[in-house]
Write an enzyme that holds these catalytic residues in place. Structure first.
Site, PDB file in Angstrom:
ATOM      1  N   CYS A 395       2.022   3.980   5.506  1.00  0.00           N
ATOM      2  CA  CYS A 395       0.730   4.319   6.392  1.00  0.00           C
ATOM      3  C   CYS A 395       0.337   3.393   7.529  1.00  0.00           C
ATOM      4  O   CYS A 395       1.475   3.587   8.451  1.00  0.00           O
ATOM      5  CB  CYS A 395      -0.570   4.307   5.233  1.00  0.00           C
ATOM      6  SG  CYS A 395      -1.537   5.459   5.883  1.00  0.00           S
ATOM      7  N   HIS A 526       1.611   7.963   1.628  1.00  0.00           N
ATOM      8  CA  HIS A 526       1.760   6.676   0.469  1.00  0.00           C
ATOM      9  C   HIS A 526       2.473   7.032  -0.553  1.00  0.00           C
ATOM     10  O   HIS A 526       1.923   7.415  -1.715  1.00  0.00           O
ATOM     11  CB  HIS A 526       0.385   6.380  -0.139  1.00  0.00           C
ATOM     12  CG  HIS A 526      -0.578   5.533   0.755  1.00  0.00           C
ATOM     13  ND1 HIS A 526      -0.522   4.315   1.027  1.00  0.00           N
ATOM     14  CD2 HIS A 526      -1.719   6.175   1.770  1.00  0.00           C
ATOM     15  CE1 HIS A 526      -1.533   4.047   2.085  1.00  0.00           C
ATOM     16  NE2 HIS A 526      -2.072   5.190   2.600  1.00  0.00           N
ATOM     17  N   GLU A 528       3.845   5.137  -2.586  1.00  0.00           N
ATOM     18  CA  GLU A 528       3.710   4.524  -3.883  1.00  0.00           C
ATOM     19  C   GLU A 528       2.730   5.250  -5.028  1.00  0.00           C
ATOM     20  O   GLU A 528       2.752   4.950  -6.259  1.00  0.00           O
ATOM     21  CB  GLU A 528       3.048   3.024  -3.627  1.00  0.00           C
ATOM     22  CG  GLU A 528       1.619   3.062  -3.107  1.00  0.00           C
ATOM     23  CD  GLU A 528       1.562   3.328  -1.513  1.00  0.00           C
ATOM     24  OE1 GLU A 528       2.617   4.010  -0.810  1.00  0.00           O
ATOM     25  OE2 GLU A 528       0.603   2.870  -0.854  1.00  0.00           O
TER      26      GLU A 528
HETATM   27  N1  GLN Z   1      -5.960   2.494   9.221  1.00  0.00           N
HETATM   28  C1  GLN Z   1      -4.764   3.390   9.295  1.00  0.00           C
HETATM   29  C2  GLN Z   1      -5.315   4.604   9.497  1.00  0.00           C
HETATM   30  O1  GLN Z   1      -6.530   4.902   9.300  1.00  0.00           O
HETATM   31  C3  GLN Z   1      -3.840   3.269   8.398  1.00  0.00           C
HETATM   32  C4  GLN Z   1      -4.460   3.638   6.791  1.00  0.00           C
HETATM   33  C5  GLN Z   1      -3.733   3.313   5.674  1.00  0.00           C
HETATM   34  O2  GLN Z   1      -2.860   2.692   5.865  1.00  0.00           O
HETATM   35  N2  GLN Z   1      -4.031   3.808   4.800  1.00  0.00           N
HETATM   36  O3  GLN Z   1      -4.898   5.657   9.926  1.00  0.00           O
END
Ligand code: GLN
Length: 554
Positions: A395, A526, A528
């Site tokens: 992410c 994600h 994970e």
């Molecule tokens: N801050 C980033 C976004 O909002 C990544 C979010 C995250 O890593 N879950 O897109």
């Protein structure tokens, strides 16, 4: 809810904590689910969080741990992650509730004139809503048994409502409802003896709500001896064979196996009046749990993050799914993972030189929000790229990989995400128009791309090779995206976008070809959240494999 309406036959096990929190109630609940599943029953696990937040999305990960996102997009407590990992299946949005969620629906109904002019009260209306939600979760999941964890500890003001709902469900169908108390037995250093009094008092407190536990799980640093088991039995009115010794164990995945030593699944089935499979089928699980203890060789994985310092303590709860995903893939590869925490702030300030990352076999830059340590993470991504150190970005870790590539390979000076610098000349990571509207309204609770989205992989890429198929589905939780305007430029400079969400016209995975780098890959989703003990995640497998190669080459 009238007594008549209750559906008999479906079984409920309520798990309630005694004495204090943080003694493994979530793992105990997950383990009960695992054991019942191993006996051939269909199980859904439910978490009740007594706080007023409508979901877990708005909570600080340092204080509350990771936010676990379900396929449906619901943002939940990290316990739901443990549940899914132990059960080996996805849970639904109905398997989670908070006080805020429950009250919100009752209040919405009241505003909608659905209570026929009655006075709407906590008892019975909110309590009925709790019961209705539990029944809906049971029905939707098609399970035989629901194991429901009531958050907090007996005596908390906040969870009384839920204990009362459980009491009423027991009253309606006494044969269908069981109570398990997970209690703590301290061994004070000065005395050196296990003390049962706090647990006796906790049971008495639960009794004062009209609830008698059927089973006691005795958590402690050491096993429960016969003498104390008898003492607890007589003072708490629980049969000695229903008191299960639950000492600390090296790995949480040993917990169900440990419970089974005291024949817990027999006890549960006996009390529930169910008689499926004779003995539990835990062979695959046993094999997996053993890997945790006897890997050959090791891989050193550095996690470059920010959510771990709280006072003088280092907490890893914010990254629990990442840690577990690493473990599953490492165990499957027969190696022991050695996980190190690297504070991105220290890299950024050079308190820890970025070159020190060379000691690891691979680094992960996990999800995150905001500015703290961001340049440190970008430095880590650059170091990994230039030094062929396996890099896995989750992410935010993908977004920073893209920013790094834009700045130092494409030469787009000051490229950034608009999350950090809204005025950047090169917003390579940017927000989509409808998200922007929500943010302008300060509607933070609903402004993210959440939950499962399909993704199409391009053949001949690292990602495609890892998954071994073209169509996948993964879970998201973010506001910002790779800006489509810059894709062509980045591609020309060698970055490969190997995964895309067709309908949204968005890139979801970026990687460098294997000919250039052993493993340099980031995902907008994600992965994970989808890693399970018995089915480790393909991308984590590929990352661990690359890390293992590096460790071998040392
Ligand atoms: N801050 C980033 C976004 O909002 C990544 C979010 C995250 O890593 N879950 O897109």
């Amino acid at each position: 809810m009238s007594m008549k309406r209750a559906r008999a036959g479906h079984k409920y096990i309520f798990v309630i904590g005694g004495v204090m929190s943080a003694v493994g109630k979530g793992i105990a609940t997950a383990s009960l689910g695992k054991l019942l599943t191993a006996r051939g029953l269909a199980v859904n696990l439910v978490k009740i969080d007594p706080y007023l937040n409508v979901d877990a999305g708005t909570m600080n990960p340092i204080e509350h741990g990771e936010v676990f996102v379900l396929d449906s997009g619901l943002e939940t407590d990290q316990d739901m992650g443990n549940y899914e990992r132990f059960l080996g299946r996805d849970l639904g949005a109905d398997d989670y509730m908070t006080s805020g969620m429950v009250y919100q629906s009752v209040i919405a109904r009241e505003r909608n004139l659905e209570y026929d002019g009655k006075c709407v009260e906590t008892i019975p209306h909110v309590r009925d809503e709790v019961i209705a939600r539990l029944e809906r979760a049971a029905k939707k999941s098609g399970s035989d048994v629901s194991v429901v964890e009531i958050g907090g500890t007996v005596g908390d003001f906040q969870n009384e409502l839920f204990i009362d709902a459980a009491r009423v469900m027991h009253l309606m169908n006494p044969k269908d409802v069981l109570f398990v108390m997970v209690s703590y037995l301290p061994v004070p250093g000065t005395v050196g003896e296990m003390k049962t009094k706090p647990t006796q008092n906790a049971v008495r407190l639960l009794n004062s709500y009209g609830v008698q536990p059927d089973i006691l799980l005795a958590r402690s640093t050491m096993p429960l001896d016969k003498k104390r088991k008898e003492k607890l039995a007589i003072s708490c009115s629980v049969a000695p064979e229903h008191i299960i010794s639950a000492p600390d164990v090296a790995s949480i995945y040993d917990v169900p196996l440990n419970f089974e030593r005291d024949k817990l699944s027999d006890t549960l089935l006996g009390l529930l009046g169910k008689h499926p499979r004779q003995s539990p089928d835990l062979s695959e699980w046993k094999e997996f749990a053993e890997h945790a203890h006897n890997g050959q060789g090791k891989v050193k994985i550095g996690i470059v993050g920010k959510y771990f310092d709280t006072g003088d303590f280092v907490l890893s709860d914010a990254y629990i799914s990442v840690i577990e995903a690493i473990k599953f893939s490492a165990y499957a590869a027969g190696v022991k993972p050695e996980i190190a925490w690297i504070n991105a702030k220290d890299i950024q300030s050079s308190a820890q030189p970025v070159e020190s990352l060379a000691q690891y076999d691979g680094i992960i830059v996990p999800g995150g929000f905001g500015e703290t340590g961001i340049e440190g993470k970008i430095m880590a991504a650059r170091f990994a790229r230039e030094n062929k150190l396996p890099y896995f970005g989750l992410c935010y870790g993908l977004q920073l990989l893209v920013i790094e590539y834009a700045r130092h390979v494409v030469d787009l000076k000051d490229a950034n995400t608009t999350e950090i610098n809204p005025k950047t000349p090169h917003p390579v990571i940017d927000i989509l128009p409808d998200q922007r509207e929500k943010l302008a309204r300060k509607d933070y609770g609903g402004s993210m791309r959440l939950g499962a989205y399909p993704c199409t992989l391009s053949k001949g890429t690292l990602a495609h090779e890892a998954y071994g198929k073209e169509d996948i589905s993964e879970r998201h939780r973010h506001r910002y995206e790779i800006n489509p305007v810059y894709v062509e430029q980045l591609e020309k400079a060698g970055l490969v976008f190997s995964g895309r969400w067709q309908d949204g016209n968005l890139k979801e995975i970026a990687e460098l070809p294997k000919s250039v780098h052993p493993f340099y890959l980031g995902t907008q989703f994600h992965p994970e959240l989808r890693a399970r003990p018995l089915s480790p995640h393909p991308l984590f497998n590929a990352f661990i494999e690359a890390a293992r190669e590096r460790s071998r080459a040392r």
